[in-house]
Design a protein around this motif. Structure first.
Motif, PDB file in Angstrom:
ATOM      1  N   GLY A  74      24.042 -18.696 -26.784  1.00  0.00           N
ATOM      2  CA  GLY A  74      24.204 -17.299 -26.369  1.00  0.00           C
ATOM      3  C   GLY A  74      25.605 -16.971 -25.879  1.00  0.00           C
ATOM      4  O   GLY A  74      25.848 -15.883 -25.369  1.00  0.00           O
ATOM      5  N   ASP A  75      26.557 -17.901 -26.030  1.00  0.00           N
ATOM      6  CA  ASP A  75      27.937 -17.617 -25.615  1.00  0.00           C
ATOM      7  C   ASP A  75      28.580 -16.601 -26.551  1.00  0.00           C
ATOM      8  O   ASP A  75      29.425 -15.815 -26.151  1.00  0.00           O
ATOM      9  N   VAL A  76      28.235 -16.652 -27.820  1.00  0.00           N
ATOM     10  CA  VAL A  76      28.548 -15.550 -28.727  1.00  0.00           C
ATOM     11  C   VAL A  76      27.211 -15.049 -29.258  1.00  0.00           C
ATOM     12  O   VAL A  76      26.213 -15.771 -29.252  1.00  0.00           O
ATOM     13  N   THR A  77      27.180 -13.789 -29.697  1.00  0.00           N
ATOM     14  CA  THR A  77      25.894 -13.140 -29.966  1.00  0.00           C
ATOM     15  C   THR A  77      25.431 -13.321 -31.402  1.00  0.00           C
ATOM     16  O   THR A  77      24.229 -13.345 -31.668  1.00  0.00           O
ATOM     17  N   LEU A  78      26.365 -13.427 -32.347  1.00  0.00           N
ATOM     18  CA  LEU A  78      25.956 -13.456 -33.751  1.00  0.00           C
ATOM     19  C   LEU A  78      27.047 -14.086 -34.599  1.00  0.00           C
ATOM     20  O   LEU A  78      28.140 -14.388 -34.109  1.00  0.00           O
TER      21      LEU A  78
END
Ligand code: TMO
Length: 313
Positions: A74-78
């Protein structure tokens, strides 16, 4: 009558917090940026669509393999461009650990592999077979590679396993990693004037196909497991003795918490699907027209409202 009004008022009050939870968080949607143009422009296109929908967006430059662990946590979303050839293994590994979801495929067919501009075939007419290429290895020899042919592979983080492939198939080539995608285009450009044979890593969809007609080298056909099980592929004792998939997927991936935290953006992400020509055009706006990625994205959005407005609720 009075009682009914009260009941209605109560139910409206109950509805309000429910409606509020269906709204996207104001926390930024974190979009990773890598080192090839279509991914950078597409990420900006999607970021600008989310901003149009009222979301906050942040871009971070990340390694294109490590990003799957970042999405999972979840540190980057996609991730907008999961190329099967380069990133299938990292994506599958993250899926097995959990935390990342497959948000579906773009309507695109991808290929990433050894490639040559068409003039190379004049000097080595047996192409595109890899065996014919190997028989012509001398044509690709340089001062740097001695009596071996030079193959310019992609930057190391694309993990193309060029060196392993050369070893597995017993090829007379030396694999050099380019420092950037731009170095690949410079290599082709430098060979163009005197039609010198060159073989470099390339992919489709990309802007390059509109600039330099060319072909992929045909290696032994990709079989699932070729990167995991030595017995798969023509060399029973080696991994990576196959080409990359010739009809690879291009997927979207997201952190599994995205849907609950940004439901509207997630619903749009599910609908988003770019085609080969659209992706090649995104790369062209940067690599040929030399626009900055944000400008390229804005220009693409302005020219394709009919495409993306249908993805926004
Ligand atoms: C991941 N890439 C499209 C550069 O091959």
């Amino acid at each position: 009558m009075k009682k009914l009004t009260t009941t209605l008022a109560t139910s409206v009050l109950v509805m309000v917090p429910f409606a509020a939870t269906a709204e996207d968080s104001s926390d930024p949607i974190v979009i990773p940026i890598h080192n090839w143009s279509s991914q950078i422009v597409m990420s900006n296109v999607v970021g600008q669509i989310f901003e149009e929908m009222g979301a906050n967006v942040e871009y971070v430059t990340t390694d294109s393999q490590a990003v799957y662990e970042s999405v999972r946590l979840g540190d980057v979303t996609l991730e907008m461009e999961v190329w099967e050839g380069a990133f299938g293994a990292s994506f599958r590994a993250a899926m097995e650990k959990g935390g990342i979801v497959d948000v579906g495929d773009h309507n695109a067919v991808t290929r990433e592999d050894w490639w040559y501009p068409m003039w190379t075939k004049d000097a080595c007419p047996g192409l595109p077979s890899w065996e014919a290429l190997n028989d012509c290895a001398q044509l690709f020899a340089t001062a740097e590679t001695g009596d071996k042919g030079r193959y310019l592979d992609g930057p190391v983080d694309w993990l193309k396993h060029g060196k392993e492939r050369v070893e597995a198939l017993g090829m007379d080539f030396e694999v050099i990693n380019a420092g950037s995608a731009a170095a690949l285009w410079a290599e082709i450009g430098a060979a163009e004037a005197d039609k010198r044979p060159v073989v470099v890593f390339n992919w489709t969809p990309n802007f390059a196909e509109a600039v330099w007609p060319g072909e992929f080298v045909e290696f032994p056909t990709w079989v699932d497991g070729c990167d995991k099980d030595p017995s798969v592929g023509p060399n029973p004792n080696a991994l990576y003795d196959c080409g990359n998939p010739a009809d690879g997927y291009l997927k979207k991936a997201a952190w599994e918490g995205m849907e609950a935290k940004w439901p509207a953006a997630y619903a749009t992400l599910e609908k988003i699907s770019f085609t080969n020509p659209q992706i090649a055009e995104m790369a062209r706006l940067v690599d040929i027209d030399e626009l900055e990625p944000e400008e390229a994205a804005a220009e693409w959005l302005a020219a394709n409202e009919d495409v993306w407005k249908a993805w926004v609720n």
